[in-house]
Design a protein around this motif. Sequence first.
Motif, PDB file in Angstrom:
ATOM      1  N   ALA A 127       0.820  -1.216   0.000  1.00  0.00           N
ATOM      2  CA  ALA A 127       0.000   0.000   0.000  1.00  0.00           C
ATOM      3  C   ALA A 127       0.854   1.268   0.000  1.00  0.00           C
ATOM      4  O   ALA A 127       0.537   2.230  -0.703  1.00  0.00           O
ATOM      5  N   LYS A 128       1.952   1.264   0.760  1.00  0.00           N
ATOM      6  CA  LYS A 128       2.808   2.457   0.801  1.00  0.00           C
ATOM      7  C   LYS A 128       3.419   2.743  -0.568  1.00  0.00           C
ATOM      8  O   LYS A 128       3.491   3.891  -0.994  1.00  0.00           O
ATOM      9  N   GLU A 129       3.857   1.698  -1.261  1.00  0.00           N
ATOM     10  CA  GLU A 129       4.428   1.878  -2.594  1.00  0.00           C
ATOM     11  C   GLU A 129       3.371   2.391  -3.571  1.00  0.00           C
ATOM     12  O   GLU A 129       3.641   3.269  -4.386  1.00  0.00           O
ATOM     13  N   LEU A 130       2.164   1.837  -3.478  1.00  0.00           N
ATOM     14  CA  LEU A 130       1.079   2.269  -4.353  1.00  0.00           C
ATOM     15  C   LEU A 130       0.755   3.737  -4.128  1.00  0.00           C
ATOM     16  O   LEU A 130       0.641   4.511  -5.080  1.00  0.00           O
ATOM     17  N   LEU A 131       0.622   4.123  -2.867  1.00  0.00           N
ATOM     18  CA  LEU A 131       0.299   5.515  -2.568  1.00  0.00           C
ATOM     19  C   LEU A 131       1.452   6.449  -2.944  1.00  0.00           C
ATOM     20  O   LEU A 131       1.221   7.580  -3.361  1.00  0.00           O
ATOM     21  N   GLY A 132       2.686   5.962  -2.840  1.00  0.00           N
ATOM     22  CA  GLY A 132       3.833   6.752  -3.302  1.00  0.00           C
ATOM     23  C   GLY A 132       3.799   6.940  -4.804  1.00  0.00           C
ATOM     24  O   GLY A 132       4.134   8.006  -5.333  1.00  0.00           O
ATOM     25  N   ALA A 133       3.382   5.897  -5.518  1.00  0.00           N
ATOM     26  CA  ALA A 133       3.268   5.990  -6.977  1.00  0.00           C
ATOM     27  C   ALA A 133       2.203   7.017  -7.369  1.00  0.00           C
ATOM     28  O   ALA A 133       2.319   7.659  -8.426  1.00  0.00           O
TER      29      ALA A 133
END
Length: 79
Positions: free
Chosen positions: A3-9
Amino acid sequence: MNAKELLGALDAFEQEKGISKEVVIEALKEALEKAYKKHTDPDALCRVEINSVKGTIEMYEQKNIVEEVTDDLFEIELP
């Protein structure tokens, strides 16, 4: 991808495409709710919470609490 990577993207997507992160998050919430309904029941109740600060995505199935279950999809019995 977590989720953190997705939201960073989404931050990069916002800068690249000029679409507000909040608009994309709202669309993602709606898409997750629709996918849930598609794979369970079109009348199912669910709620999606996306916290872009914490980097979490949570999905909840909503049911009514009853003394005697008459509809498994919408109700759960008191313990």
